[in-house]
Design a protein around this motif. Structure first.
Motif, PDB file in Angstrom:
ATOM      1  N   LEU A  99      33.385  28.510  36.399  1.00  0.00           N
ATOM      2  CA  LEU A  99      34.256  28.186  37.530  1.00  0.00           C
ATOM      3  C   LEU A  99      35.144  29.356  37.919  1.00  0.00           C
ATOM      4  CD1 LEU A  99      35.371  24.647  36.346  1.00  0.00           C
ATOM      5  CD2 LEU A  99      33.514  25.224  37.926  1.00  0.00           C
ATOM      6  N   ALA A 100      35.504  30.172  36.912  1.00  0.00           N
ATOM      7  CA  ALA A 100      36.388  31.309  37.182  1.00  0.00           C
ATOM      8  C   ALA A 100      36.319  32.277  36.015  1.00  0.00           C
ATOM      9  CB  ALA A 100      37.819  30.836  37.377  1.00  0.00           C
ATOM     10  N   GLN A 101      36.620  33.532  36.315  1.00  0.00           N
ATOM     11  CA  GLN A 101      36.812  34.542  35.278  1.00  0.00           C
ATOM     12  C   GLN A 101      38.149  35.200  35.588  1.00  0.00           C
ATOM     13  OE1 GLN A 101      33.489  36.984  34.331  1.00  0.00           O
ATOM     14  NE2 GLN A 101      34.645  38.174  32.836  1.00  0.00           N
ATOM     15  N   VAL A 102      39.111  35.006  34.693  1.00  0.00           N
ATOM     16  CA  VAL A 102      40.484  35.405  34.951  1.00  0.00           C
ATOM     17  C   VAL A 102      40.907  36.482  33.951  1.00  0.00           C
ATOM     18  CG1 VAL A 102      42.847  34.548  35.177  1.00  0.00           C
ATOM     19  CG2 VAL A 102      40.923  33.022  35.656  1.00  0.00           C
ATOM     20  N   PRO A 103      41.351  37.643  34.437  1.00  0.00           N
ATOM     21  CA  PRO A 103      41.843  38.674  33.517  1.00  0.00           C
ATOM     22  C   PRO A 103      43.028  38.147  32.722  1.00  0.00           C
ATOM     23  CG  PRO A 103      41.566  39.559  35.731  1.00  0.00           C
ATOM     24  CD  PRO A 103      41.401  38.070  35.832  1.00  0.00           C
ATOM     25  N   LEU A 104      43.040  38.410  31.416  1.00  0.00           N
ATOM     26  CA  LEU A 104      44.125  37.924  30.573  1.00  0.00           C
ATOM     27  C   LEU A 104      45.483  38.455  31.011  1.00  0.00           C
ATOM     28  CD1 LEU A 104      42.789  37.833  26.930  1.00  0.00           C
ATOM     29  CD2 LEU A 104      43.666  35.958  28.285  1.00  0.00           C
ATOM     30  N   GLY A 105      45.525  39.619  31.611  1.00  0.00           N
ATOM     31  CA  GLY A 105      46.788  40.186  32.066  1.00  0.00           C
ATOM     32  C   GLY A 105      47.530  39.297  33.047  1.00  0.00           C
ATOM     33  N   LEU A 106      46.821  38.425  33.744  1.00  0.00           N
ATOM     34  CA  LEU A 106      47.484  37.528  34.691  1.00  0.00           C
ATOM     35  C   LEU A 106      48.330  36.484  33.990  1.00  0.00           C
ATOM     36  CD1 LEU A 106      44.716  36.883  37.371  1.00  0.00           C
ATOM     37  CD2 LEU A 106      46.652  38.442  37.486  1.00  0.00           C
ATOM     38  N   PHE A 107      48.071  36.272  32.681  1.00  0.00           N
ATOM     39  CA  PHE A 107      48.803  35.247  31.942  1.00  0.00           C
ATOM     40  C   PHE A 107      49.841  35.814  31.007  1.00  0.00           C
ATOM     41  CE2 PHE A 107      44.806  33.247  33.037  1.00  0.00           C
ATOM     42  CZ  PHE A 107      45.254  32.068  33.586  1.00  0.00           C
ATOM     43  N   SER A 108      49.796  37.116  30.764  1.00  0.00           N
ATOM     44  CA  SER A 108      50.746  37.691  29.823  1.00  0.00           C
ATOM     45  C   SER A 108      52.101  37.844  30.496  1.00  0.00           C
ATOM     46  CB  SER A 108      50.257  39.036  29.301  1.00  0.00           C
ATOM     47  OG  SER A 108      50.108  39.936  30.358  1.00  0.00           O
ATOM     48  N   THR A 109      53.119  37.712  29.694  1.00  0.00           N
ATOM     49  CA  THR A 109      54.461  37.878  30.219  1.00  0.00           C
ATOM     50  C   THR A 109      54.912  39.294  29.928  1.00  0.00           C
ATOM     51  OG1 THR A 109      55.366  37.041  28.166  1.00  0.00           O
ATOM     52  CG2 THR A 109      55.081  35.461  29.938  1.00  0.00           C
ATOM     53  N   PRO A 110      55.653  39.907  30.839  1.00  0.00           N
ATOM     54  CA  PRO A 110      56.100  41.271  30.594  1.00  0.00           C
ATOM     55  C   PRO A 110      57.055  41.312  29.408  1.00  0.00           C
ATOM     56  CG  PRO A 110      57.073  40.394  32.596  1.00  0.00           C
ATOM     57  CD  PRO A 110      56.111  39.370  32.088  1.00  0.00           C
TER      58      PRO A 110
ATOM     59  N   PHE B 256      36.761  21.070  30.139  1.00  0.00           N
ATOM     60  CA  PHE B 256      36.720  22.465  30.548  1.00  0.00           C
ATOM     61  C   PHE B 256      36.775  23.346  29.309  1.00  0.00           C
ATOM     62  CE2 PHE B 256      38.444  20.070  34.047  1.00  0.00           C
ATOM     63  CZ  PHE B 256      37.790  20.597  35.145  1.00  0.00           C
ATOM     64  N   TYR B 257      36.075  24.462  29.363  1.00  0.00           N
ATOM     65  CA  TYR B 257      35.999  25.391  28.232  1.00  0.00           C
ATOM     66  C   TYR B 257      36.540  26.744  28.666  1.00  0.00           C
ATOM     67  CZ  TYR B 257      32.928  21.770  26.514  1.00  0.00           C
ATOM     68  OH  TYR B 257      32.422  20.557  26.109  1.00  0.00           O
ATOM     69  N   PHE B 258      37.235  27.403  27.734  1.00  0.00           N
ATOM     70  CA  PHE B 258      37.867  28.692  28.010  1.00  0.00           C
ATOM     71  C   PHE B 258      37.312  29.722  27.037  1.00  0.00           C
ATOM     72  CE2 PHE B 258      40.605  25.409  29.553  1.00  0.00           C
ATOM     73  CZ  PHE B 258      41.028  25.885  30.781  1.00  0.00           C
ATOM     74  N   ASP B 259      36.279  30.437  27.475  1.00  0.00           N
ATOM     75  CA  ASP B 259      35.663  31.479  26.647  1.00  0.00           C
ATOM     76  C   ASP B 259      36.444  32.777  26.809  1.00  0.00           C
ATOM     77  OD1 ASP B 259      33.652  29.554  26.227  1.00  0.00           O
ATOM     78  OD2 ASP B 259      32.391  30.382  27.807  1.00  0.00           O
ATOM     79  N   VAL B 260      36.442  33.602  25.768  1.00  0.00           N
ATOM     80  CA  VAL B 260      37.134  34.890  25.815  1.00  0.00           C
ATOM     81  C   VAL B 260      36.094  35.999  25.885  1.00  0.00           C
ATOM     82  CG1 VAL B 260      38.692  36.466  24.610  1.00  0.00           C
ATOM     83  CG2 VAL B 260      39.059  33.993  24.470  1.00  0.00           C
ATOM     84  N   ASP B 261      36.198  36.837  26.900  1.00  0.00           N
ATOM     85  CA  ASP B 261      35.349  38.020  27.036  1.00  0.00           C
ATOM     86  C   ASP B 261      36.216  39.226  26.720  1.00  0.00           C
ATOM     87  OD1 ASP B 261      33.761  40.160  27.749  1.00  0.00           O
ATOM     88  OD2 ASP B 261      33.261  39.388  29.733  1.00  0.00           O
TER      89      ASP B 261
END
Length: 83
Positions: free
Chosen positions: A66-77, A5-10
């Protein structure tokens, strides 16, 4: 059988392709394995104060998105310093 699996950054201006990828049994495992790296990337992009939304594009070994996920979903507050 392991899949790659590959994780590209947009970053809103360009897509930075992941040419290395990670091997995992399935999509869920790949995402779990990459979660800490994605969190670090989200924090670095927040510090860089980039305007516009950033996201991770998850591709399989055939190049299918397979998916496009906003980075904000992974950041910790941010946490308050303890005194």
């Amino acid at each position: 059988m392991l899949q790659r699996f590959y994780f590209d950054v947009d970053n809103g201006r360009e897509i930075v392709r992941d040419d290395e990828g990670v091997e995992a049994e399935d999509f869920e495992q790949a995402l779990a394995d990459a979660r800490s790296v994605i969190s670090e990337m989200a924090a670095e992009l927040a510090v860089a104060n980039l305007s516009g939304p950033c996201s991770i594009i998850v591709r399989d070994e055939t190049g299918l998105t397979l998916a496009q996920v906003p980075l904000g979903l992974f950041s910790t507050p941010p946490q308050e310093p303890k005194i």
